[in-house]
Write an enzyme that holds these catalytic residues in place. Sequence first.
Site, short mmCIF file in Angstrom:
data_model
loop_
_atom_site.label_atom_id
_atom_site.label_comp_id
_atom_site.label_asym_id
_atom_site.label_seq_id
_atom_site.Cartn_x
_atom_site.Cartn_y
_atom_site.Cartn_z
N ASP A 126 1.11 -1.14 -0.14
CA ASP A 126 -0.29 -0.22 0.56
C ASP A 126 0.78 1.41 0.12
O ASP A 126 0.44 2.60 -0.75
CB ASP A 126 -0.85 -0.45 1.55
CG ASP A 126 -2.41 -1.15 1.50
OD1 ASP A 126 -1.46 -1.82 0.61
OD2 ASP A 126 -2.72 -1.21 2.45
N GLU A 152 2.60 -9.25 11.77
CA GLU A 152 2.43 -8.88 10.07
C GLU A 152 3.61 -8.54 9.48
O GLU A 152 3.90 -9.20 8.43
CB GLU A 152 1.05 -7.69 10.30
CG GLU A 152 1.15 -7.19 9.38
CD GLU A 152 0.27 -6.74 9.11
OE1 GLU A 152 -0.04 -5.67 10.17
OE2 GLU A 152 -0.78 -6.19 7.78
C1 GLC Z 1 -2.50 -4.59 3.72
C2 GLC Z 1 -1.60 -5.25 2.83
C3 GLC Z 1 -2.33 -6.07 1.91
C4 GLC Z 1 -3.39 -7.04 2.60
C5 GLC Z 1 -4.68 -7.03 3.14
C6 GLC Z 1 -4.73 -7.73 4.58
O1 GLC Z 1 -3.31 -3.87 2.89
O2 GLC Z 1 -0.69 -4.06 2.53
O3 GLC Z 1 -0.88 -6.00 0.75
O4 GLC Z 1 -3.48 -7.78 1.41
O5 GLC Z 1 -3.46 -5.65 4.66
O6 GLC Z 1 -3.69 -7.97 5.22
#
Ligand code: GLC
Length: 439
Positions: free
Chosen positions: A168, A410
């Site tokens: 993101d 994460e």
């Molecule tokens: C965030 C990350 C994305 C992921 C999501 C759910 O938006 O940047 O890559 O898929 O979280 O984990």
Amino acid sequence: MNEDKLLEKAKGVLKLNDRGSWMVPAADLYPHQWLWDSCFIAIGLRHLDIERAQTELTSLLRGQWSNGMLPNIIFSEGHKYHRDRELWRSYLSPYSPDGVSTSGLTQPPMLAEAVVQVGEKLKLPERRSWYKKMYPALVRYHEWLYTERDPHKEGLIILLHPYEAGLDNSPPWVSELRKHSMPWWVAAIEKLRLDGVVNLVRRDTRHIPPGQRTSNIEALSHWAALRRLRRHAYNSEAILNRPLFAVEDLAFNCLLIRANTDLQKISETIARPLPQEFLAAMTRTEAAIEQLWDETDGIYYSRSFISHKLIEEPTIAALLPLYAGTISKERAARLVQLLASRKWFKANWPIPSVPLRSSYFDPSRYWQGPTWINTNWLIIKGLESYGYQDEADKLRQKSLELVARNGLNEYFNPLNGHPEGAPSFSWTAALTIDLLKTS
Ligand code: GLC
């Protein structure tokens, strides 16, 4: 490191996040189903319960749009999530599915790889029926990418929002948004330093310290960009007619090259040839990735679709042509050197999502520095496919040591290994299982 203990911990995380036929990435912070998360989850799950791994992937198809698009999010039902669904309003598009709310954008095309990884655990007759089941949806998805997102047949898929890249707040996207798509009111909020107010409406910063997430100004510009796409009911043609910004994203296109190869594998196994036009598009992408190479810096970059200039902000994506698997051996060797270089990606706990020397580098901030297990996994696959077994083994060992010591978070601080972001994160757990089971 006690591998049995780690395996049990990882299984526990998956159990915690299981919602029946699909998993949330992390409880509270991410309460819906995400596209590439479920692909990574299935890759780990295949070692534990092959049917459940298949369900993880088939449940993604309930969100597929009638034009072939696979959305990055399929929303959970219930009053509690009304606000999330209303942010996207997928019902504005005539192509969105009935009876299920989704986002209006996609995410990196990991599905073909996940289908093959699951297939490899099955005996040939079952593998064939598995592939036959998934093939039509996969072909429609890849065709959608090429028709809607490569309208001039140049070979590179164009993304319209950073969420589509999966990374993101990665520097090239931050810099593009700043240059071309910063609404006046976001600029004013920044100037007046009022951005702290945004925390009142952000859900993520209620769960995770703000310093580990996208900054408030970045979050506001993501939101403004999303609203613009929503105004066009997510119609790529209308959006691309007058785009403020659009990016030929390096990571996405590398993953697509690998996914195309996987799709070809599937088509051969079930003896259903891919359309000629698709095969031509595939070859174009493999050639076009070379346009993203910058000889002066010795690295690949993403490119702006509008100016056709490389966005010279190095990120972890620079190593993903190894995973694509179609670059020359000489180029691959140069990328392997970047891995070992302090100037680029060498860190105590590899691999940082941007080089340590980048002006964006922040060891805790989401995709602007921390180490992620999914990108490590992709790069391990890439190193293996080019014969760099020692480097791949080392990275596997380091990744396992990182999670064994610090938890299945994460992401992690690449300097000291500190766990950041959401605890008990599904893809970290699933890929840990895969790394343990395939070593
Ligand atoms: C965030 C990350 C994305 C992921 C999501 C759910 O938006 O940047 O890559 O898929 O979280 O984990």
